[in-house]
Scaffold this active site. Structure first.
Site, PDB file in Angstrom:
ATOM      1  N   GLU A 200       0.811  -1.212   0.000  1.00  0.00           N
ATOM      2  CA  GLU A 200       0.000   0.000   0.000  1.00  0.00           C
ATOM      3  C   GLU A 200       0.851   1.272   0.000  1.00  0.00           C
ATOM      4  O   GLU A 200       0.607   2.216   0.750  1.00  0.00           O
ATOM      5  CB  GLU A 200      -0.947  -0.015   1.203  1.00  0.00           C
ATOM      6  CG  GLU A 200      -1.957  -1.131   1.100  1.00  0.00           C
ATOM      7  CD  GLU A 200      -2.809  -1.309   2.341  1.00  0.00           C
ATOM      8  OE1 GLU A 200      -3.849  -1.960   2.236  1.00  0.00           O
ATOM      9  OE2 GLU A 200      -2.420  -0.805   3.412  1.00  0.00           O
ATOM     10  N   GLU A 272      -7.063  -7.479  -1.371  1.00  0.00           N
ATOM     11  CA  GLU A 272      -7.644  -7.522  -0.035  1.00  0.00           C
ATOM     12  C   GLU A 272      -9.139  -7.264  -0.151  1.00  0.00           C
ATOM     13  O   GLU A 272      -9.560  -6.158  -0.495  1.00  0.00           O
ATOM     14  CB  GLU A 272      -7.009  -6.485   0.894  1.00  0.00           C
ATOM     15  CG  GLU A 272      -5.580  -6.792   1.286  1.00  0.00           C
ATOM     16  CD  GLU A 272      -5.037  -5.841   2.355  1.00  0.00           C
ATOM     17  OE1 GLU A 272      -5.832  -5.022   2.883  1.00  0.00           O
ATOM     18  OE2 GLU A 272      -3.839  -5.930   2.657  1.00  0.00           O
TER      19      GLU A 272
END
Length: 622
Positions: A200, A272
């Site tokens: 991320e 995710e």
């Protein structure tokens, strides 16, 4: 994992218009291959916007779990639970700071640190692995998995390729783990399909060269990929940090068409997908999710996905992290439980979501699913009284003289625990403390005055000042500020989250200078050396001890609802933090931490001085 609240609404997001293409080289539609790792070399490739295993399309049905959050004796059970739900892959974070406690001091073997054994168990159980080794992972883990010793460098810039100290530490970490990972790649007969490069990053920075350098460092150490990244679609569109040629994992999003425009011919998948969500101290209740409709659509379209998480586990010890805004405001520490509303709960039991997901997946695969493994037994135990055992005030180490309060990491090279700042004052008035990280109790002349909390939640006062009484005589009073810490922020820009007091202390507007500071790490060495009480405690800051006698051992949830704020140890193992503001009041303890016969439960409470009870329950919730 993305911390934006809107990403919790994943189930409402539309799937992209285009379905995943399952095509052979000649353009014919083919069914996805269902192979299991068998110790032989396999070719896992990225081609024509899809995953290929030995030349045939392959659907990754992944569920995430973290070895460090699972007692190692339960690893196999949790893996089998994921397999019985219909998954074929386990996603694994490696937490760097769990492996390297001090610069160059690595432990890759003891307890739940042996990630190699966990990966081997996945292979033995017929599960592939999606490896996410960092160096940064987030994961609501302390400092996002980075070692807090980095914060001992005053000007450190983590996740920056131009910070020599940080990059040297990253090299040391990769040197330690890469030789263990290389033999476990699919091309070498192992179960690891692909390796994620950082995590991320678009939520933190926009230096694509940093990601390229990390990828090159893996290759220099014998890891040839395939590689992946995982991020929020909006963030990666804005920051333009897609690493060319890597798998693009979407976190909390399903707009495959927009993502494919970024990734080109590389596959896009749900890196995710959130069946639950994280819970912070002071939240009204445990967070939940609803992923059924989204999972149904993913399966109908043949999309690959990773459920974050299929099993959450527990933030034992000091491992729970925290979130905050980029300016360090809105600090939200994560609770000790990492149950996460996952399909498999903290004790390893199948939830209603588990059975719903299993039914959905079972209808879309061509083979029968294994039987669901039986859950471990849980036990209750009757209330035991915890009585005052030792006083923090009688167990202070030698003091260190400092002109102004400074952070634990800079003063003592201390990563967690508490620090005490002491000064004699000869006047009273309004005391203002700038930069409390994270919770301070204030005393004057040995008498408790009030607390100051960095956490602002219902049930906590947000006072700006503490009223300090004027001393009775010319000698003055000892002013004590005892600061307890939560985990270091592990997401976003607030990555220099040092603990203790990081600003100044003013009394009636005048800054106080010349302090005595005491290091209180609450580590094994400190706790083992506690000297028992000489007299009944009169001021908070007390260790309590209870004896729990058991005829048998099993997992249990230790109820701390009679207590205020502090820490719990069972037979020397630090379970983690508790706090009256909840929503968590019970701490999960695995059977292996108990023993038949007498068990010692040690409690440190910041506010209590009187006896209170603990007891064991069979469930996290009342």
């Amino acid at each position: 994992m993305q911390r934006r609240d809107f990403l919790r609404l994943t189930a409402l997001f539309p799937l992209g218009a285009a379905s995943m293409r399952l095509l052979a080289a000649d353009g014919r539609a083919v069914a996805p291959v269902e192979k299991m790792p068998d110790g032989r070399a396999h070719r896992f490739e990225l081609s024509a916007q899809q995953f290929l295993l030995d030349g045939r399309p392959f659907q990754i049905r992944s569920g995430e779990m973290h070895p460090m959050r699972i007692p190692h004796e339960y690893w196999q059970h949790r893996i089998r639970m994921a397999k019985a739900m219909g998954l074929n892959t386990i996603a694994v974070y490696i937490m760097w700071n769990a492996l390297e406690s001090e610069p160059g001091v690595f432990d890759l073997k003891t307890g739940s640190r042996d990630f190699v054994r966990f990966i081997q168990l996945c292979q033995e159980e017929g599960m592939w692995v999606y490896l996410r080794p960092g160096p940064y992972v987030c994961a609501e883990w302390d400092f996002g998995g980075l070692p807090p010793y980095l914060l001992r460098e005053k000007d450190i810039r983590v996740r920056h390729k131009d910070d020599a100290h940080y990059m040297q530490a990253v090299k040391r970490y990769l040197d330690a783990i890469a030789p263990h990972i290389a033999p476990l790649m699919t091309a070498k007969g192992g179960p690891i399909l692909m390796v994620q490069v950082e995590n991320e990053y678009a939520s933190f920075g926009n230096d694509l060269d940093y990601l390229k350098q990390l990828q090159a460092m893996w290759r220099e150490r014998g890891i040839e990929g395939p590689f992946s990244i995982s991020d929020g679609l909006g963030q990666i569109q804005k920051e333009k940090t897609y690493l060319p040629g890597t798998v693009l994992g979407l976190d909390g999003d399903t707009d495959f068409a927009a993502a494919q425009a970024i990734a080109g011919e590389a596959p896009v998948w749900v890196g995710e997908g959130y069946p639950g969500w994280l819970t912070h101290w002071g939240d009204k209740d445990f967070q939940r999710g609803d992923y059924t409709d989204t999972l149904r659509k993913l399966l109908e379209q043949g999309r690959s996905f990773n459920l974050y998480v299929v099993y959450g586990g527990t933030n034992f010890g000091f491992t729970a992290g925290a979130n905050a805004n980029g300016d360090y405001s809105n600090f939200e520490p994560v609770i000790t439980s990492y149950d996460y509303g996952a399909p498999i709960n903290e004790a390893g039991e199948a939830t209603p979501d588990y059975h719903r997901f299993r039914a959905l997946i079972g209808a879309h695969v061509t083979h029968p699913l294994p039987d669901v493994p039986a859950a471990q037994k849980l036990m209750a135990f009757p209330a035991a009284m915890a009585r005052p055992y030792a006083s923090l005030w009688e167990n202070l180490p030698p003091a260190k003289a400092v002109a102004r309060p400074q952070a634990n990491e800079l003063l003592f090279a201390q990563d967690h625990g508490m620090v005490l700042y002491r000064k004699t004052v000869r006047t009273g008035g309004k005391l203002a403390i700038d930069g409390v990280r994270d919770y301070a109790t204030v005393f004057s002349g040995g008498r408790y005055l009030d607390y100051v909390s960095r956490v602002h939640k219902p049930g906590l006062r947000e006072q700006q000042h503490v009223a300090v009484p004027a001393p009775a005589g010319d000698a003055g009073n000892e002013l004590d500020i005892l600061v307890d810490s939560f985990g270091h922020v592990g997401y976003g820009q607030a990555m220099a989250d040092r603990k203790g007091i990081v600003g100044g202390v003013q009394l009636e507007g005048r800054e106080l200078q010349d302090w005595q500071a005491y290091s209180l790490p609450l580590d094994e060495h400190y706790v083992a050396g506690l000297k028992p009480l000489q007299i009944k405690p009169s001021r908070p800051g007390v260790f309590f001890k209870a004896t729990v006698t058991l005829d048998r051992v099993a997992d249990s949830y230790i109820d701390m609802s009679a207590w205020d704020k502090g820490y719990v140890w069972v037979n020397g193992h630090l379970l983690g933090r508790y706090w009256r503001i909840g929503p968590q009041q019970r701490l999960y303890c695995p059977a292996s931490w108990f023993k038949a016969g007498d068990n010692e439960v040690l409690v440190f409470d910041l506010h209590r001085t009187e006896v209170a009870s603990i007891r064991g329950f069979e469930h996290l919730h009342g």
